[in-house]
Design a protein around this motif. Structure first.
Motif, PDB file in Angstrom:
ATOM      1  N   ASP A 103       0.844  -1.187   0.000  1.00 53.64           N
ATOM      2  CA  ASP A 103       0.000   0.000   0.000  1.00 53.64           C
ATOM      3  C   ASP A 103       0.878   1.235   0.000  1.00 53.64           C
ATOM      4  O   ASP A 103       1.862   1.319   0.741  1.00 53.64           O
ATOM      5  CB  ASP A 103      -0.881   0.053   1.257  1.00 53.64           C
ATOM      6  CG  ASP A 103      -1.980  -0.984   1.247  1.00 53.64           C
ATOM      7  OD1 ASP A 103      -2.466  -1.331   2.340  1.00 53.64           O
ATOM      8  OD2 ASP A 103      -2.372  -1.425   0.157  1.00 53.64           O
ATOM      9  N   PHE A 104       0.472   2.207  -0.806  1.00 56.23           N
ATOM     10  CA  PHE A 104       1.165   3.495  -0.834  1.00 56.23           C
ATOM     11  C   PHE A 104       0.111   4.580  -0.670  1.00 56.23           C
ATOM     12  O   PHE A 104      -0.889   4.598  -1.389  1.00 56.23           O
ATOM     13  CB  PHE A 104       1.928   3.684  -2.148  1.00 56.23           C
ATOM     14  CG  PHE A 104       2.949   2.625  -2.399  1.00 56.23           C
ATOM     15  CD1 PHE A 104       2.699   1.580  -3.279  1.00 56.23           C
ATOM     16  CD2 PHE A 104       4.178   2.659  -1.743  1.00 56.23           C
ATOM     17  CE1 PHE A 104       3.635   0.593  -3.503  1.00 56.23           C
ATOM     18  CE2 PHE A 104       5.125   1.679  -1.962  1.00 56.23           C
ATOM     19  CZ  PHE A 104       4.858   0.641  -2.843  1.00 56.23           C
ATOM     20  N   TRP A 105       0.381   5.489   0.270  1.00 49.45           N
ATOM     21  CA  TRP A 105      -0.578   6.533   0.605  1.00 49.45           C
ATOM     22  C   TRP A 105      -0.071   7.908   0.197  1.00 49.45           C
ATOM     23  O   TRP A 105       1.130   8.184   0.282  1.00 49.45           O
ATOM     24  CB  TRP A 105      -0.833   6.557   2.115  1.00 49.45           C
ATOM     25  CG  TRP A 105      -1.627   5.418   2.628  1.00 49.45           C
ATOM     26  CD1 TRP A 105      -1.162   4.216   3.085  1.00 49.45           C
ATOM     27  CD2 TRP A 105      -3.053   5.372   2.771  1.00 49.45           C
ATOM     28  NE1 TRP A 105      -2.209   3.426   3.488  1.00 49.45           N
ATOM     29  CE2 TRP A 105      -3.378   4.102   3.315  1.00 49.45           C
ATOM     30  CE3 TRP A 105      -4.084   6.261   2.497  1.00 49.45           C
ATOM     31  CZ2 TRP A 105      -4.707   3.722   3.584  1.00 49.45           C
ATOM     32  CZ3 TRP A 105      -5.390   5.886   2.769  1.00 49.45           C
ATOM     33  CH2 TRP A 105      -5.692   4.628   3.299  1.00 49.45           C
ATOM     34  N   GLY A 106      -1.018   8.744  -0.201  1.00 50.48           N
ATOM     35  CA  GLY A 106      -0.704  10.139  -0.406  1.00 50.48           C
ATOM     36  C   GLY A 106      -0.691  10.884   0.910  1.00 50.48           C
ATOM     37  O   GLY A 106      -1.044  10.344   1.964  1.00 50.48           O
ATOM     38  N   GLN A 107      -0.320  12.158   0.843  1.00 46.70           N
ATOM     39  CA  GLN A 107      -0.161  12.968   2.053  1.00 46.70           C
ATOM     40  C   GLN A 107      -1.479  13.564   2.526  1.00 46.70           C
ATOM     41  O   GLN A 107      -1.565  14.070   3.642  1.00 46.70           O
ATOM     42  CB  GLN A 107       0.849  14.106   1.801  1.00 46.70           C
ATOM     43  CG  GLN A 107       0.292  15.325   1.084  1.00 46.70           C
ATOM     44  CD  GLN A 107       0.076  15.128  -0.407  1.00 46.70           C
ATOM     45  OE1 GLN A 107       0.366  14.071  -0.966  1.00 46.70           O
ATOM     46  NE2 GLN A 107      -0.411  16.168  -1.067  1.00 46.70           N
TER      47      GLN A 107
END
Length: 115
Positions: A103-107
Motif C-alpha cells: 500500500d502506498f498513501w498520499g499525504q
C-alpha cells in the motif's frame, strides 16, 4: 521510495464541485488498484471510492451519484470528481495505491465544504 502527490482540495460552498488528483512517477501505475479515502476530525478513515486495475468502480453509499473515480494510466494519475458537495463531505482526502501486500498513501488534501 514511492511518493503520491495529491492536489485539488480547497474550500467550496455546498453544492459546488472539486476534482482531486493523485499522481506518481515511480511505479507501474496501471498494475495498482486505487482508493480514495477521507477522514474527518474525530472520525475513522473511510473508503469513499475505489477503482481496480481493470477499471471496476465502487462507491460508498454516501457519495454514490455525486462522486466519480477515474484513472488515466498514461498520466499515472487518478482522479476523484466530487459534485453536489455537502458540508458532511468536509475531511482530509487521501489516495491509496494497492498491489497485493503493498500500500502506498498520499499525504492528504483538505476539502472543506461550507454551508
Amino acid at each position: 521510495q514511492v511518493q503520491l502527490v495529491e492536489s485539488g482540495g480547497g474550500l467550496v460552498q455546498a453544492g459546488g464541485s472539486l476534482r482531486l488528483s493523485c499522481g506518481t512517477s515511480r511505479l507501474t501505475f496501471s498494475l495498482y488498484a486505487i482508493g480514495w479515502y477521507r477522514q474527518a476530525p474525530g472520525n475513522q478513515r473511510e473508503l469513499v471510492a475505489s477503482i481496480t486495475e481493470g477499471g471496476t468502480k465502487n462507491y460508498a453509499d454516501s457519495v454514490k451519484g455525486r462522486f466519480t473515480i477515474s484513472r488515466d494510466n498514461t498520466k499515472n494519475t487518478a482522479y476523484l470528481q466530487m459534485n453536489s458537495l455537502k458540508p458532511e463531505d468536509t475531511a482530509v482526502y487521501y489516495c491509496k495505491l494497492n498491489l497485493g501486500d503493498y500500500d502506498f498513501w498520499g499525504q492528504g488534501t483538505q476539502v472543506t465544504v461550507s454551508s
